[in-house]
Write a protein that holds these residues in place. Sequence first.
Motif, short mmCIF file in Angstrom:
data_model
loop_
_atom_site.label_atom_id
_atom_site.label_comp_id
_atom_site.label_asym_id
_atom_site.label_seq_id
_atom_site.Cartn_x
_atom_site.Cartn_y
_atom_site.Cartn_z
N ASP A 262 0.90 -1.10 0.07
CA ASP A 262 0.00 -0.01 -0.08
C ASP A 262 0.99 1.21 0.09
O ASP A 262 1.86 1.42 0.72
N ASN A 263 0.33 2.04 -1.24
CA ASN A 263 1.05 3.47 -0.99
C ASN A 263 2.61 3.60 -1.53
O ASN A 263 3.44 4.61 -1.04
N TRP A 264 3.37 2.61 -1.70
CA TRP A 264 4.66 2.66 -2.04
C TRP A 264 5.07 3.47 -3.26
O TRP A 264 4.12 3.86 -4.10
N VAL A 265 6.07 4.11 -3.31
CA VAL A 265 6.61 4.86 -4.27
C VAL A 265 8.18 4.82 -4.40
O VAL A 265 8.79 4.77 -3.15
N SER A 266 8.82 4.64 -5.56
CA SER A 266 10.31 4.43 -5.54
C SER A 266 10.72 3.60 -4.76
O SER A 266 10.28 2.45 -4.67
N PRO A 274 14.13 0.36 5.34
CA PRO A 274 15.46 0.84 4.63
C PRO A 274 15.33 0.52 3.11
O PRO A 274 14.96 -0.47 2.62
N PRO A 275 15.75 1.48 2.22
CA PRO A 275 15.53 1.32 1.04
C PRO A 275 16.08 0.10 0.27
O PRO A 275 15.65 -0.38 -0.49
N PRO A 304 14.64 -4.81 -8.99
CA PRO A 304 13.44 -4.22 -8.68
C PRO A 304 12.78 -3.28 -9.68
O PRO A 304 11.65 -2.86 -9.68
N ASP A 305 13.53 -3.03 -10.79
CA ASP A 305 13.10 -2.26 -11.91
C ASP A 305 12.31 -3.04 -13.20
O ASP A 305 12.72 -3.98 -13.57
N ARG A 326 4.26 4.99 -10.21
CA ARG A 326 4.78 4.61 -8.78
C ARG A 326 6.25 4.56 -8.56
O ARG A 326 6.86 4.97 -7.74
N GLN A 327 7.04 3.65 -9.67
CA GLN A 327 8.63 3.49 -9.74
C GLN A 327 9.17 4.83 -9.48
O GLN A 327 10.39 5.07 -9.04
N TYR A 328 8.92 5.87 -10.27
CA TYR A 328 9.85 7.14 -10.46
C TYR A 328 9.45 8.14 -9.62
O TYR A 328 9.90 9.25 -9.43
#
Length: 534
Positions: A262-266, A274-275, A304-305, A326-328
């Motif tokens: 839920d609500n992830w970005v980048s 931690p990223p 992940p890309d 989402r991804q960027y």
Amino acid sequence: MMKPVLPAPLLATRRQLLRLAGGAAVAALAVPSMVRPAFGQMNFLDYPFQLGVASGDPLPDGFVIWTRLAPRPLEADYGMAKEVILVNWEVSTDDQFKNIAAKGQAKAHPELGHAVHVEVTGLQPGRPYYYRFRCGGERSPQGVARTAPAAGAPLQKLRFGVVGCQNYEQGFFTAYNLLAREELDFVYHYGDYIYESGGRPFYFSRNTNRAEPTPRLTGLPESYSLDDYRRRYAVYKMDTDLQQAHMAASWITVWDDHEIVDNWVSDFDKDGTPPEIFRLRRAAAAQAYYEHMPLRRSSIPNGPDIQLFRRFAFGDLLDMHVLDTRQYRSDQPCNDGFRPACPAVDDPALTVMGDRQEAWLFDNMAKSTARWNSLAQQVMMMACDREPGPEDIRNMDSWDPYRVARKRLLRHLSDNNIRNTVVLTGDEHQNFAGDLKLDPMDQSTPVVATEFVVTSISSGGDGSDMRPNAKGMLAENPHIKLINDQRGYGICDVNHKRFEMEFKVLDKVTERGGKLSTRAKFAVDPKKPGVQKA
């Protein structure tokens, strides 16, 4: 159009799937699910096409056809040996497969969960084809796919569906059963194909006499690993209503947040993971997404890309630009959620699309000669005050807190005289129709585009015509013309004179047999931006 009959092994009830998820997902049975006889043919002890078939990404000369071999989809090994399996495929001009237009063999690799993605080419533009797979003496259901019209060729009309947000536990997929009967050129899925966690249980009435609680998917805890995500996709893919919708038309798919969390970005989630750790989860989810969608090889993930933004042209009528928001995207400002705007919403460094995707979009839209441009994306672009009264509440997981990035996009449309843009959105679990102003925070500025936000298939349960604060929201946001809180889907009828959206809704999804009706129709004139009731 003749609808293929699903083989008996696919006709599992939701109760059976939930029970299987709680038990069979823990460990495989001792009996092997596939054996290789002496003569080299693969035999399956269970039907291998339990996840159905699908097609997608239509081009003028072909499309992708998809399946995944999984005789026992919820078990530890999915009923498959860890080896490459050959799968035969056929594409025909007729539903009896008397005139084969293309055929071949594809490899189902264990590294990709024995998913099969065939990029069919050499077909004629703008016509339907039928496809199917064979493996180990078993034949898949057959699906229908339509090639896109030739690029720039005259096209009188186009009809397609808009769907998404399909929480398995919050309602039946009745909408997909009905969508399969719509005779569409294609379907755009805006995201939330799965939900990564079980969520709260809803009540489903499986007969007319009583209602019973649907147990949570206790055997499928929140998804973190590749196996977790594969099993969750399997539960969804085994739904026969969803399978029928996939068999009836090609889909253009993109993800939103719940395909991961839920609500992830980048590289950010809501929990502050931690990223470098969150990217591991992203990699698992990206691979599972690719494995279960009819995507091209260009979308095979690299860690992940995953490449998901892309463009589709439908003759001289429509250019559809599929966006990945989402991804960027920069991390949500103001601590996410629904809250008053903070000064960070005006930060020029914040982005929704990222530099590369934004440049790609601006260039494609400036060069487009189609009658219509569509931005097929995920989160609401219109400005929207969510709370009637003096307090100004914004959804931080939308375009609203990325004000400079949004204004840059709308200014590009205005400066290049791109007056034919329709934005197609999901995420909200509601229907909205409204206008995008040159400055969304200033009602006196001109309209430069229209946005249709299409409700969920099941997420949110039955809903109602309007939420309690909807009338107040309409008063606070005069550029918004419709707010509706029922489940359903959208149908776009497009020609050279108008782009029409029909919002179709169900009276219930927590019981079977929901009745479909048209809640509203809105249209746009290509020469005059602004939404009007049809």
